[in-house]
Motif scaffolding. Structure first.
Motif, mmCIF file in Angstrom:
data_model
loop_
_atom_site.group_PDB
_atom_site.id
_atom_site.type_symbol
_atom_site.label_atom_id
_atom_site.label_comp_id
_atom_site.label_asym_id
_atom_site.label_seq_id
_atom_site.Cartn_x
_atom_site.Cartn_y
_atom_site.Cartn_z
ATOM 1 N N ASP A 1 62.040 50.748 51.140
ATOM 2 C CA ASP A 1 63.019 51.243 50.161
ATOM 3 C C ASP A 1 62.479 51.302 48.733
ATOM 4 O O ASP A 1 62.967 52.082 47.914
ATOM 5 C CB ASP A 1 64.308 50.432 50.220
ATOM 6 C CG ASP A 1 64.077 48.942 50.004
ATOM 7 O OD1 ASP A 1 62.913 48.527 49.870
ATOM 8 O OD2 ASP A 1 65.069 48.188 49.977
ATOM 9 N N VAL A 2 61.443 50.518 48.397
ATOM 10 C CA VAL A 2 60.890 50.618 47.053
ATOM 11 C C VAL A 2 60.261 51.989 46.846
ATOM 12 O O VAL A 2 60.364 52.578 45.757
ATOM 13 C CB VAL A 2 59.889 49.480 46.773
ATOM 14 C CG1 VAL A 2 58.641 49.603 47.648
ATOM 15 C CG2 VAL A 2 59.505 49.450 45.296
ATOM 16 N N PHE B 1 64.623 44.647 46.422
ATOM 17 C CA PHE B 1 64.082 45.497 47.478
ATOM 18 C C PHE B 1 63.598 44.658 48.664
ATOM 19 O O PHE B 1 63.237 43.490 48.520
ATOM 20 C CB PHE B 1 62.913 46.339 46.945
ATOM 21 C CG PHE B 1 63.305 47.316 45.873
ATOM 22 C CD1 PHE B 1 63.874 48.528 46.202
ATOM 23 C CD2 PHE B 1 63.104 47.009 44.529
ATOM 24 C CE1 PHE B 1 64.237 49.438 45.213
ATOM 25 C CE2 PHE B 1 63.462 47.902 43.540
ATOM 26 C CZ PHE B 1 64.037 49.126 43.881
#
Length: 246
Positions: free
Chosen positions: A52-53, A228
């Motif tokens: 997701d980062v 994250f």
């Protein structure tokens, strides 16, 4: 007397010289199968960039997942333990620095809000290398001839160091303020790898080596990225270079 001595000495040394030359490796053969090989390669690595980062960065900044692909270097020391099996010790480096802008905002002077993202991975691995066909053949007790083409597969594990860093100007999406900072995360994580490759022999001691490798790893993020999940460090790389036999 001197002439007889020289003639006698040559009679003794003469047959030994060809054997000595063969023991060092003659034209087209070695005295024995190599005990080890060293491969040094360069090429291209493409990270999966699926956590997701990376999703956040590519959504907010003018960066695509493919922009994290970059130059890759690799080196492997293979120690022979069987006619078709080597113990493999390796390391490498893949890195990319990408410049970007905020997709949605500009600063008060209507200029782009710019930043720079660095993504670097350094694996240190150990594993086994299996030759799918013999590396060479023994033609006598004093001669070993390398095969022209020697395909192989390899697998193993190890540790991976990574660095993910962003520096420049950023937007606080709650207050819309623009600020300058450096965000950094680095760690060492467990990893696994699998690869396929081949070596094309140029001489008895030197060959061309090409390899396709997949690496799997995930790493913890620092407090700069505390919201994250672990960063995805996996990816695929294609490298080519030289292999040296010892």
């Amino acid at each position: 007397m001197r002439l007889r001595f020289i003639c006698g000495l040559m009679a003794v040394i003469g047959p030994v010289l060809p054997l000595s030359a063969q023991s060092r490796g003659g034209d087209g053969f070695l005295f024995a199968p190599p005990h080890a090989t060293l491969s040094i390669r360069g090429g291209f690595a493409r990270p999966s960039a699926s956590s997701d980062v990376f999703s956040f960065v590519t959504e907010r900044l003018t960066v695509n997942r493919g922009d994290f692909a970059g130059v890759s270097l690799a080196s492997d020391l293979a120690i022979r333990v069987h006619s078709r099996v080597d113990v493999l010790l390796g390391t490498g480096l893949s890195t990319r620095v990408t410049r970007s802008e905020d997709r949605d905002f500009v600063d008060t002077d209507n200029l782009p809000i710019e930043q720079r993202t660095t993504f670097r991975r350094i694996p240190i691995t150990a594993g086994l290398k299996l030759h799918l066909r013999p590396e060479g053949r023994t033609v006598s007790k004093l001669a070993w001839v390398p095969s022209k083409l020697s395909p192989y597969v390899a697998a193993g594990g190890g540790m991976m160091y990574y660095l993910f860093k962003q520096d420049g100007d950023f937007v606080d999406y709650q207050t819309r303020d623009v600020f300058s900072t450096t965000l950094r995360s680095s760690d060492v994580s467990a990893m696994a790898f699998g690869s396929v490759g081949t070596t094309y022999s140029l001489t008895t001691h030197v060959g061309l080596n090409a390899e396709l490798r997949y690496e799997h790893a995930r790493g913890a993020l620092s407090s700069d990225f505390r919201d994250f999940s672990p960063i995805d460090l996996s990816g695929v790389g294609l490298t080519a270079g030289f292999l040296f036999r010892f």
